[in-house]
Design a protein around this motif. Structure first.
Motif, PDB file in Angstrom:
ATOM      1  N   HIS A   1       1.932 -10.024  -6.391  1.00  0.00           N
ATOM      2  CA  HIS A   1       0.533  -9.880  -5.994  1.00  0.00           C
ATOM      3  C   HIS A   1       0.103  -8.409  -6.068  1.00  0.00           C
ATOM      4  O   HIS A   1      -0.983  -8.104  -6.584  1.00  0.00           O
ATOM      5  N   ALA A   2       0.944  -7.509  -5.565  1.00  0.00           N
ATOM      6  CA  ALA A   2       0.614  -6.081  -5.594  1.00  0.00           C
ATOM      7  C   ALA A   2       0.488  -5.583  -7.032  1.00  0.00           C
ATOM      8  O   ALA A   2      -0.422  -4.812  -7.354  1.00  0.00           O
ATOM      9  N   ARG A   3       1.401  -6.024  -7.903  1.00  0.00           N
ATOM     10  CA  ARG A   3       1.342  -5.631  -9.322  1.00  0.00           C
ATOM     11  C   ARG A   3       0.030  -6.123  -9.943  1.00  0.00           C
ATOM     12  O   ARG A   3      -0.644  -5.373 -10.645  1.00  0.00           O
ATOM     13  N   GLU A   4      -0.317  -7.380  -9.691  1.00  0.00           N
ATOM     14  CA  GLU A   4      -1.558  -7.943 -10.240  1.00  0.00           C
ATOM     15  C   GLU A   4      -2.788  -7.213  -9.701  1.00  0.00           C
ATOM     16  O   GLU A   4      -3.817  -7.145 -10.381  1.00  0.00           O
ATOM     17  N   ALA A   5      -2.677  -6.661  -8.497  1.00  0.00           N
ATOM     18  CA  ALA A   5      -3.786  -5.910  -7.899  1.00  0.00           C
ATOM     19  C   ALA A   5      -3.861  -4.481  -8.436  1.00  0.00           C
ATOM     20  O   ALA A   5      -4.750  -3.727  -8.061  1.00  0.00           O
ATOM     21  N   GLY A   6      -2.894  -4.107  -9.295  1.00  0.00           N
ATOM     22  CA  GLY A   6      -2.940  -2.804  -9.931  1.00  0.00           C
ATOM     23  C   GLY A   6      -2.064  -1.736  -9.304  1.00  0.00           C
ATOM     24  O   GLY A   6      -2.090  -0.576  -9.732  1.00  0.00           O
ATOM     25  N   PHE A   7      -1.266  -2.090  -8.306  1.00  0.00           N
ATOM     26  CA  PHE A   7      -0.370  -1.118  -7.688  1.00  0.00           C
ATOM     27  C   PHE A   7       0.880  -0.965  -8.548  1.00  0.00           C
ATOM     28  O   PHE A   7       1.320  -1.910  -9.192  1.00  0.00           O
ATOM     29  N   THR A   8       1.447   0.228  -8.530  1.00  0.00           N
ATOM     30  CA  THR A   8       2.651   0.489  -9.315  1.00  0.00           C
ATOM     31  C   THR A   8       3.885   0.719  -8.448  1.00  0.00           C
ATOM     32  O   THR A   8       5.004   0.646  -8.932  1.00  0.00           O
ATOM     33  N   THR A   9       3.672   0.997  -7.158  1.00  0.00           N
ATOM     34  CA  THR A   9       4.779   1.254  -6.237  1.00  0.00           C
ATOM     35  C   THR A   9       4.484   0.610  -4.894  1.00  0.00           C
ATOM     36  O   THR A   9       3.351   0.658  -4.409  1.00  0.00           O
ATOM     37  N   LEU A  10       5.503   0.020  -4.296  1.00  0.00           N
ATOM     38  CA  LEU A  10       5.435  -0.479  -2.921  1.00  0.00           C
ATOM     39  C   LEU A  10       6.436   0.305  -2.091  1.00  0.00           C
ATOM     40  O   LEU A  10       7.465   0.751  -2.609  1.00  0.00           O
ATOM     41  N   TYR A  11       6.144   0.433  -0.805  1.00  0.00           N
ATOM     42  CA  TYR A  11       7.017   1.135   0.125  1.00  0.00           C
ATOM     43  C   TYR A  11       7.405   0.183   1.251  1.00  0.00           C
ATOM     44  O   TYR A  11       6.707  -0.798   1.529  1.00  0.00           O
ATOM     45  N   LEU A  12       8.510   0.491   1.902  1.00  0.00           N
ATOM     46  CA  LEU A  12       8.907  -0.213   3.110  1.00  0.00           C
ATOM     47  C   LEU A  12       9.740   0.722   3.958  1.00  0.00           C
ATOM     48  O   LEU A  12      10.233   1.743   3.482  1.00  0.00           O
ATOM     49  N   HIS A  13       9.866   0.371   5.236  1.00  0.00           N
ATOM     50  CA  HIS A  13      10.827   1.063   6.091  1.00  0.00           C
ATOM     51  C   HIS A  13      11.632   0.002   6.825  1.00  0.00           C
ATOM     52  O   HIS A  13      11.128  -1.068   7.148  1.00  0.00           O
TER      53      HIS A  13
ATOM     54  N   GLN B   1      15.943   5.046  10.555  1.00  0.00           N
ATOM     55  CA  GLN B   1      15.139   4.256   9.634  1.00  0.00           C
ATOM     56  C   GLN B   1      15.391   4.732   8.204  1.00  0.00           C
ATOM     57  O   GLN B   1      15.764   5.883   7.987  1.00  0.00           O
ATOM     58  N   TRP B   2      15.113   3.855   7.274  1.00  0.00           N
ATOM     59  CA  TRP B   2      15.202   4.181   5.849  1.00  0.00           C
ATOM     60  C   TRP B   2      13.845   3.920   5.223  1.00  0.00           C
ATOM     61  O   TRP B   2      13.298   2.819   5.339  1.00  0.00           O
ATOM     62  N   LEU B   3      13.314   4.935   4.569  1.00  0.00           N
ATOM     63  CA  LEU B   3      12.088   4.805   3.792  1.00  0.00           C
ATOM     64  C   LEU B   3      12.524   4.434   2.380  1.00  0.00           C
ATOM     65  O   LEU B   3      13.376   5.117   1.801  1.00  0.00           O
ATOM     66  N   MET B   4      11.976   3.357   1.852  1.00  0.00           N
ATOM     67  CA  MET B   4      12.379   2.860   0.537  1.00  0.00           C
ATOM     68  C   MET B   4      11.145   2.580  -0.305  1.00  0.00           C
ATOM     69  O   MET B   4      10.041   2.399   0.217  1.00  0.00           O
ATOM     70  N   SER B   5      11.345   2.517  -1.621  1.00  0.00           N
ATOM     71  CA  SER B   5      10.243   2.179  -2.533  1.00  0.00           C
ATOM     72  C   SER B   5      10.757   1.290  -3.639  1.00  0.00           C
ATOM     73  O   SER B   5      11.962   1.236  -3.911  1.00  0.00           O
ATOM     74  N   ARG B   6       9.825   0.642  -4.287  1.00  0.00           N
ATOM     75  CA  ARG B   6      10.154  -0.194  -5.448  1.00  0.00           C
ATOM     76  C   ARG B   6       9.050  -0.043  -6.472  1.00  0.00           C
ATOM     77  O   ARG B   6       7.865  -0.184  -6.143  1.00  0.00           O
ATOM     78  N   GLN B   7       9.434   0.270  -7.685  1.00  0.00           N
ATOM     79  CA  GLN B   7       8.470   0.348  -8.787  1.00  0.00           C
ATOM     80  C   GLN B   7       8.126  -1.077  -9.219  1.00  0.00           C
ATOM     81  O   GLN B   7       9.014  -1.905  -9.378  1.00  0.00           O
ATOM     82  N   LEU B   8       6.853  -1.298  -9.419  1.00  0.00           N
ATOM     83  CA  LEU B   8       6.406  -2.629  -9.822  1.00  0.00           C
ATOM     84  C   LEU B   8       6.194  -2.669 -11.318  1.00  0.00           C
ATOM     85  O   LEU B   8       6.092  -3.639 -11.949  1.00  0.00           O
TER      86      LEU B   8
ATOM     87  N   PRO C   1       0.756   8.590   6.209  1.00  0.00           N
ATOM     88  CA  PRO C   1      -0.493   7.956   5.772  1.00  0.00           C
ATOM     89  C   PRO C   1      -0.755   8.086   4.270  1.00  0.00           C
ATOM     90  O   PRO C   1      -1.563   7.332   3.719  1.00  0.00           O
ATOM     91  N   GLU C   2      -0.070   9.008   3.607  1.00  0.00           N
ATOM     92  CA  GLU C   2      -0.287   9.184   2.168  1.00  0.00           C
ATOM     93  C   GLU C   2       0.411   8.107   1.341  1.00  0.00           C
ATOM     94  O   GLU C   2       0.131   7.966   0.144  1.00  0.00           O
ATOM     95  N   LEU C   3       1.310   7.344   1.955  1.00  0.00           N
ATOM     96  CA  LEU C   3       2.050   6.313   1.235  1.00  0.00           C
ATOM     97  C   LEU C   3       1.409   4.944   1.417  1.00  0.00           C
ATOM     98  O   LEU C   3       0.789   4.656   2.423  1.00  0.00           O
ATOM     99  N   GLY C   4       1.617   4.089   0.445  1.00  0.00           N
ATOM    100  CA  GLY C   4       1.145   2.720   0.537  1.00  0.00           C
ATOM    101  C   GLY C   4       0.835   2.183  -0.836  1.00  0.00           C
ATOM    102  O   GLY C   4       0.801   2.945  -1.813  1.00  0.00           O
ATOM    103  N   PRO C   5       0.659   0.900  -0.932  1.00  0.00           N
ATOM    104  CA  PRO C   5       0.771  -0.102   0.122  1.00  0.00           C
ATOM    105  C   PRO C   5       2.230  -0.360   0.501  1.00  0.00           C
ATOM    106  O   PRO C   5       3.155   0.134  -0.148  1.00  0.00           O
TER     107      PRO C   5
END
Length: 152
Positions: A107-119, A145-152, A76-80
């Motif tokens: 869209h996430a970058r424009e909303a001010g997020f710096t990291t996105l996650y996925l599994h 499963q693989w937990l992954m991230s991407r810097q925006l 729950p600490e991760l997101g969006p």
């Protein structure tokens, strides 16, 4: 030529998208009925919890990708999250998923997020090719499963 737009502007296609997701990721929905998921997914278009960018062509739904506020109950600490990635089989191999994923990232970058996650359990190499990094391997829903991230 495919058109990209937010599902909230095409709610007549919401139940179909939710049904595809329910079928494709049935292991995640083992405890949730299709009708319940369709209601949750539709509500998520209005409240932003499952904000979905879709591709259509000649008014036919080809697939979509969502920006989810949370997508992994144990983290729950991760997101969006980048979530609900699905392209109908007849529309695959056209680059639609990559275009929709980039749309969500923008869209996430424009909303001010710096990291996105996925599994993912089977698309690690695909996402790595799109600039995502593996954070860890874990077991969920009876699958690796693989937990992954991407810097925006």
């Amino acid at each position: 030529m495919p058109q990209m737009d937010w599902l909230e502007n095409h709610m007549d296609k919401c139940d179909q998208m939710a049904e595809w997701l329910h079928q494709e990721f049935s292991y995640e929905f083992a405890q949730q009925s299709l009708a319940s998921w369709q209601q949750e997914f539709a509500a998520g278009q209005r409240d932003g919890h499952w904000k979905c960018l879709i591709a259509t062509e000649q008014d036919q739904l080809l697939g979509g990708v969502s920006l989810a506020s949370d997508d992994l109950p144990d983290r729950p600490e991760l997101g969006p999250w980048l979530a609900c990635v699905f392209i109908t089989p007849t529309a695959r191999r056209r680059g639609l998923a990559a275009q929709l994923i980039e749309g969500i990232c923008n869209h996430a970058r424009e909303a001010g997020f710096t990291t996105l996650y996925l599994h993912t359990h089977n698309q690690r190499d695909y996402y790595t090719g799109l600039g995502w990094e593996v954070l860890e391997r874990f077991e969920a829903w009876g699958k690796e499963q693989w937990l992954m991230s991407r810097q925006l």
